[in-house]
Motif scaffolding. Sequence first.
Motif, PDB file in Angstrom:
ATOM      1  N   GLN A  95       0.805  -1.224   0.000  1.00 36.70           N
ATOM      2  CA  GLN A  95       0.000   0.000   0.000  1.00 36.70           C
ATOM      3  C   GLN A  95       0.835   1.269   0.000  1.00 36.70           C
ATOM      4  O   GLN A  95       0.382   2.299  -0.511  1.00 36.70           O
ATOM      5  CB  GLN A  95      -0.940   0.014   1.206  1.00 36.70           C
ATOM      6  CG  GLN A  95      -1.945   1.171   1.158  1.00 36.70           C
ATOM      7  CD  GLN A  95      -2.901   1.177   2.336  1.00 36.70           C
ATOM      8  OE1 GLN A  95      -3.003   0.213   3.091  1.00 36.70           O
ATOM      9  NE2 GLN A  95      -3.619   2.282   2.500  1.00 36.70           N
ATOM     10  N   LEU A 249      -7.866  -1.387  -5.444  1.00 36.02           N
ATOM     11  CA  LEU A 249      -8.405  -2.752  -5.492  1.00 36.02           C
ATOM     12  C   LEU A 249      -7.290  -3.781  -5.663  1.00 36.02           C
ATOM     13  O   LEU A 249      -7.444  -4.945  -5.256  1.00 36.02           O
ATOM     14  CB  LEU A 249      -9.458  -2.882  -6.589  1.00 36.02           C
ATOM     15  CG  LEU A 249      -9.015  -2.899  -8.059  1.00 36.02           C
ATOM     16  CD1 LEU A 249      -8.614  -4.294  -8.526  1.00 36.02           C
ATOM     17  CD2 LEU A 249     -10.144  -2.375  -8.961  1.00 36.02           C
ATOM     18  N   ASP A 252      -6.330  -5.286  -2.382  1.00 34.06           N
ATOM     19  CA  ASP A 252      -7.279  -6.302  -1.924  1.00 34.06           C
ATOM     20  C   ASP A 252      -7.094  -7.606  -2.695  1.00 34.06           C
ATOM     21  O   ASP A 252      -7.186  -8.700  -2.113  1.00 34.06           O
ATOM     22  CB  ASP A 252      -8.707  -5.790  -2.067  1.00 34.06           C
ATOM     23  CG  ASP A 252      -8.942  -4.521  -1.276  1.00 34.06           C
ATOM     24  OD1 ASP A 252      -8.329  -4.372  -0.200  1.00 34.06           O
ATOM     25  OD2 ASP A 252      -9.719  -3.666  -1.737  1.00 34.06           O
ATOM     26  N   LYS A 335     -13.555  -3.964  -8.307  1.00 36.40           N
ATOM     27  CA  LYS A 335     -13.447  -3.565  -6.900  1.00 36.40           C
ATOM     28  C   LYS A 335     -14.425  -4.342  -6.023  1.00 36.40           C
ATOM     29  O   LYS A 335     -14.097  -4.746  -4.898  1.00 36.40           O
ATOM     30  CB  LYS A 335     -13.713  -2.052  -6.784  1.00 36.40           C
ATOM     31  CG  LYS A 335     -13.562  -1.474  -5.375  1.00 36.40           C
ATOM     32  CD  LYS A 335     -12.126  -1.383  -4.954  1.00 36.40           C
ATOM     33  CE  LYS A 335     -11.960  -0.819  -3.554  1.00 36.40           C
ATOM     34  NZ  LYS A 335     -12.380   0.581  -3.423  1.00 36.40           N
ATOM     35  N   THR A 338     -12.966  -8.023  -5.738  1.00 37.77           N
ATOM     36  CA  THR A 338     -11.734  -8.127  -4.953  1.00 37.77           C
ATOM     37  C   THR A 338     -11.995  -7.835  -3.471  1.00 37.77           C
ATOM     38  O   THR A 338     -11.392  -8.454  -2.597  1.00 37.77           O
ATOM     39  CB  THR A 338     -10.644  -7.184  -5.486  1.00 37.77           C
ATOM     40  OG1 THR A 338     -11.149  -5.841  -5.561  1.00 37.77           O
ATOM     41  CG2 THR A 338     -10.171  -7.621  -6.868  1.00 37.77           C
ATOM     42  N   THR A 339     -12.901  -6.910  -3.183  1.00 36.90           N
ATOM     43  CA  THR A 339     -13.263  -6.638  -1.792  1.00 36.90           C
ATOM     44  C   THR A 339     -13.890  -7.870  -1.145  1.00 36.90           C
ATOM     45  O   THR A 339     -13.488  -8.310  -0.058  1.00 36.90           O
ATOM     46  CB  THR A 339     -14.251  -5.464  -1.708  1.00 36.90           C
ATOM     47  OG1 THR A 339     -13.592  -4.263  -2.110  1.00 36.90           O
ATOM     48  CG2 THR A 339     -14.781  -5.275  -0.292  1.00 36.90           C
ATOM     49  N   ALA A 342     -11.247 -10.748  -0.760  1.00 28.54           N
ATOM     50  CA  ALA A 342     -10.249 -10.538   0.299  1.00 28.54           C
ATOM     51  C   ALA A 342     -10.827 -10.891   1.661  1.00 28.54           C
ATOM     52  O   ALA A 342     -10.173 -11.552   2.485  1.00 28.54           O
ATOM     53  CB  ALA A 342      -9.760  -9.090   0.279  1.00 28.54           C
ATOM     54  N   ALA A 371      -7.427  -7.220   5.456  1.00 33.23           N
ATOM     55  CA  ALA A 371      -8.544  -7.138   4.512  1.00 33.23           C
ATOM     56  C   ALA A 371      -9.663  -6.265   5.066  1.00 33.23           C
ATOM     57  O   ALA A 371     -10.220  -5.412   4.368  1.00 33.23           O
ATOM     58  CB  ALA A 371      -9.066  -8.537   4.205  1.00 33.23           C
ATOM     59  N   HIS A 374      -8.422  -2.484   5.112  1.00 30.57           N
ATOM     60  CA  HIS A 374      -8.199  -1.835   3.815  1.00 30.57           C
ATOM     61  C   HIS A 374      -9.469  -1.722   2.990  1.00 30.57           C
ATOM     62  O   HIS A 374      -9.660  -0.743   2.256  1.00 30.57           O
ATOM     63  CB  HIS A 374      -7.118  -2.556   3.000  1.00 30.57           C
ATOM     64  CG  HIS A 374      -6.761  -1.793   1.768  1.00 30.57           C
ATOM     65  ND1 HIS A 374      -7.272  -2.091   0.527  1.00 30.57           N
ATOM     66  CD2 HIS A 374      -6.008  -0.669   1.607  1.00 30.57           C
ATOM     67  CE1 HIS A 374      -6.827  -1.203  -0.347  1.00 30.57           C
ATOM     68  NE2 HIS A 374      -6.065  -0.332   0.286  1.00 30.57           N
ATOM     69  N   THR A 375     -10.375  -2.698   3.089  1.00 32.32           N
ATOM     70  CA  THR A 375     -11.597  -2.628   2.288  1.00 32.32           C
ATOM     71  C   THR A 375     -12.573  -1.571   2.787  1.00 32.32           C
ATOM     72  O   THR A 375     -13.615  -1.352   2.155  1.00 32.32           O
ATOM     73  CB  THR A 375     -12.302  -3.998   2.246  1.00 32.32           C
ATOM     74  OG1 THR A 375     -12.555  -4.449   3.581  1.00 32.32           O
ATOM     75  CG2 THR A 375     -11.457  -5.026   1.505  1.00 32.32           C
TER      76      THR A 375
END
Length: 403
Positions: A95, A249, A252, A335, A338-339, A342, A371, A374-375
């Motif tokens: 990140q 994304l 993730d 997005k 991947t969210t 994760a 996860a 960050h999400t």
Amino acid sequence: MASDTAVTSAPTRARVIASDAEARAVARDFAESVRPYAAQIDAERRIPDEVVDAFSGTGLWAITVPRAFGGAEVSHATLADVIATVSAVEPSLGQIPQNHYCLVEDIRLSGTEEQKSFFFELVLAGARFANAFSEAGGKNVAEIQTRLVADGDEVVVTGRKFYSTGSAYAHWIPVLAVDDEGLEKLVFAERGSDGLTVVDDWSAFGQRATSSGTVLLEGLRVPADRVFPMHTEYENPTIAGPFAQLTTLAIDLGIARGAIRETHDAVRAARPWIDSGVDSASKDPLTLERVGRLDIDLAAAEALTEKAGEAVDAAKPAADERNVAAASIAVARAKVLTTELALEASSRLLELGGTRSTLGAKALDRYWRNARVHTLHDPVRWKPVIVGDYVLNGTLPARHSWI
């Protein structure tokens, strides 16, 4: 506490990556070199200086610099894969250059030729940028209280920032401020400048080592030629929004990749359930169903991420309302998946690994913690609404950093 020392503004010359294939290969090699330190980074809430220096020294932080200025200008699919590859091993590390890449894109979109030449050369040399964009107050994320006032050939910036990812590791900290006309300006300030203080107070339970805390701006003076008209990036159609979301994304996606890899190892080491009738957990049909589903979803997430990168590539040469909207929608689709993946993969890791997967020495809980934190970057629940409105009604999505 404040931590404004030990970062030089004159980094050692970094490797210059020449192609997409080289960027992906370098990312894989670097990620593997970090794997032994991943749990330690999470536990200590800090990325060792030598690891950060090695990361920017690989040249991966410069892969989006335009070819006209000596960079590789890799595809957006490659950029996403590089971020995901590093994030699969240690997502805090993955990140910290995410906003750096967005800032390189800001320079490309709104900089003068002189500004581009100056800052792209710094990036190629290994300079690291961190953001001082968001603020903890205000009625919503887009409201900026930090102010910029012109004073001769300088500007003076005053305000307080939070979520300043990578600030403890940066050579430069660009600050988002609003001028007297209410226009957003991006002010590139060197780390260690008088009036700029990094407070390393990030205390979240996940993404612990991102240094995403406070930056104080108290009468910060910066030369006027380091100010960029960031407001133009959203007044007109540009890829700034989908670019920012794609890089987000990708982190993730990386967390999901890492969690799934750990799940495979954990299942192979686990005991079968007493009622399964098999002699190893890796032959348990209920476990196989879970693992198979994760693999299918990962393949889908990776495919959507590639397609999202291709859509951003398509819009970049001549951005207009239609192709930028198409890019934003493609990125939004990726997005969402991947969210969800994760979060799902990091939870299944603990379920399928069994009670022993929760032992402190393994530190496998860090995948779920990373996860979950960050999400929360932006509410993914809005993405299906935007996609549905686009495909059903032809409504173009808004232009900002969160779509």
